[in-house]
Write an enzyme that holds these catalytic residues in place. Structure first.
Site, PDB file in Angstrom:
ATOM      1  N   THR A 138     -34.884  74.695  60.680  1.00 43.67           N
ATOM      2  CA  THR A 138     -35.321  75.801  59.831  1.00 43.67           C
ATOM      3  C   THR A 138     -36.715  76.241  60.250  1.00 43.67           C
ATOM      4  O   THR A 138     -37.561  75.412  60.570  1.00 43.67           O
ATOM      5  CB  THR A 138     -35.344  75.346  58.349  1.00 43.67           C
ATOM      6  OG1 THR A 138     -34.064  74.832  58.014  1.00 43.67           O
ATOM      7  CG2 THR A 138     -35.700  76.476  57.410  1.00 43.67           C
ATOM      8  N   ILE A 186     -39.154  70.355  55.490  1.00 46.55           N
ATOM      9  CA  ILE A 186     -38.078  71.317  55.738  1.00 46.55           C
ATOM     10  C   ILE A 186     -37.369  70.860  57.012  1.00 46.55           C
ATOM     11  O   ILE A 186     -37.945  70.169  57.842  1.00 46.55           O
ATOM     12  CB  ILE A 186     -38.541  72.799  55.823  1.00 46.55           C
ATOM     13  CG1 ILE A 186     -39.455  73.056  57.016  1.00 46.55           C
ATOM     14  CG2 ILE A 186     -39.192  73.267  54.544  1.00 46.55           C
ATOM     15  CD1 ILE A 186     -39.768  74.559  57.194  1.00 46.55           C
ATOM     16  N   ASP A 187     -36.092  71.245  57.129  1.00 49.86           N
ATOM     17  CA  ASP A 187     -35.289  70.799  58.266  1.00 49.86           C
ATOM     18  C   ASP A 187     -35.923  71.206  59.593  1.00 49.86           C
ATOM     19  O   ASP A 187     -36.551  72.263  59.690  1.00 49.86           O
ATOM     20  CB  ASP A 187     -33.886  71.438  58.237  1.00 49.86           C
ATOM     21  CG  ASP A 187     -33.110  71.102  56.982  1.00 49.86           C
ATOM     22  OD1 ASP A 187     -33.518  70.170  56.262  1.00 49.86           O
ATOM     23  OD2 ASP A 187     -32.092  71.777  56.728  1.00 49.86           O
ATOM     24  N   LYS A 188     -35.664  70.394  60.584  1.00 47.92           N
ATOM     25  CA  LYS A 188     -36.137  70.687  61.947  1.00 47.92           C
ATOM     26  C   LYS A 188     -35.692  72.073  62.413  1.00 47.92           C
ATOM     27  O   LYS A 188     -36.452  72.824  63.003  1.00 47.92           O
ATOM     28  CB  LYS A 188     -35.576  69.611  62.884  1.00 47.92           C
ATOM     29  CG  LYS A 188     -35.973  69.795  64.334  1.00 47.92           C
ATOM     30  CD  LYS A 188     -35.316  68.727  65.197  1.00 47.92           C
ATOM     31  CE  LYS A 188     -34.395  69.391  66.181  1.00 47.92           C
ATOM     32  NZ  LYS A 188     -33.704  68.490  67.062  1.00 47.92           N
TER      33      LYS A 188
END
Length: 250
Positions: free
Chosen positions: A61, A57-59
């Protein structure tokens, strides 16, 4: 006195998997642009021993991330992600009011498509990508949106929302509008001190809220939810109080 771990909390762990609820702003694995940035896998390995990545998952998020604890589990979980058998649900706070109740966005995405390492919509070179959106409700200048990514491309939810004219609150890459959420701007009769006021939320308002999959060893269907982090929880409570819309009671 031991320092309190603020990078993640443990949602679940057994001999095969670890499910963590991570804070916004921490990478989940090595990053080719910043080798020294703090990493969730390395921090959690101090507690759990060697961990194997199975998804990202994105940094920016917050929310759920699963690691395998052995090679067999990694294989089984990676296969589930590859075959799209894992169901993920995200909650996002966006600017503006969508006119749709539900929307299925299918647009091909190319990661690292521009000079700012952003994902771009690219009909020729992009990979097929799909996100299913549902409007939870409007709150003043904002709306709560549920996102279910069918594919797992980098920044997929952010780019697909952006393609429809919506940006997630405080999105540093795709938002344009970096204004934090302040109570003074949403509450009609607010009587605090504007000089002293701390924002409710000043980071990407995207949270990996729920994940459903099969246990890599037993094959049983399992499901996990990650409580909102403090900043997003404070925002949720205030918006629910003022506008009567609550993504957790939806």
């Amino acid at each position: 006195m031991a320092l309190k771990n603020t990078d993640y909390s443990v949602v679940y762990s057994d001999d095969d998997i670890v499910v963590l609820n991570k804070r916004s702003g921490i990478l989940i694995a090595a990053d080719r642009y910043d080798e020294n940035a703090p990493r969730l896998d390395l921090l959690a390995e101090k507690e759990f021993g060697k961990l194997f990545a199975v998804h990202r998952i994105d940094k920016d998020t917050s929310g759920l991330i699963i690691y395998a604890r052995n090679a067999d589990s990694q294989r089984a979980l990676s296969m589930q992600f590859e075959k799209r058998l894992v169901h993920k649900t995200y909650h996002a706070l966006v600017y503006g009011h969508p006119l749709w109740k539900e929307l299925d966005v299918k647009l091909p995405l190319l990661p690292d498509g521009d000079a700012r390492h952003r994902t771009t919509i690219d009909k020729r070179n992009g990979k097929p990508s799909e996100t299913q959106f549902r409007l939870i409700g409007n709150c003043g200048p904002f709306s709560w949106v549920e996102a279910k990514p069918v594919t797992g491309r980098t920044h997929q939810i952010r780019v697909h929302l952006n393609s429809q004219g919506f940006s997630i609150v405080c999105d540093p890459l795709y938002g344009g509008n970096q204004k934090p959420v302040r109570l003074s701007e949403i509450k009609k009769r607010w009587n605090g001190d504007e000089e002293e006021e701390r924002p409710l939320l000043s980071r990407l308002a995207l949270h990996a809220y729920k994940i459903e999959l099969e246990h890599p060893k037993t094959g049983e269907k399992i499901s996990f939810e990650a409580p909102y982090p403090k900043d997003m929880e404070a925002t949720r409570k205030q918006l629910a109080k003022i506008f009567g819309v609550d993504p957790l009671e939806d």
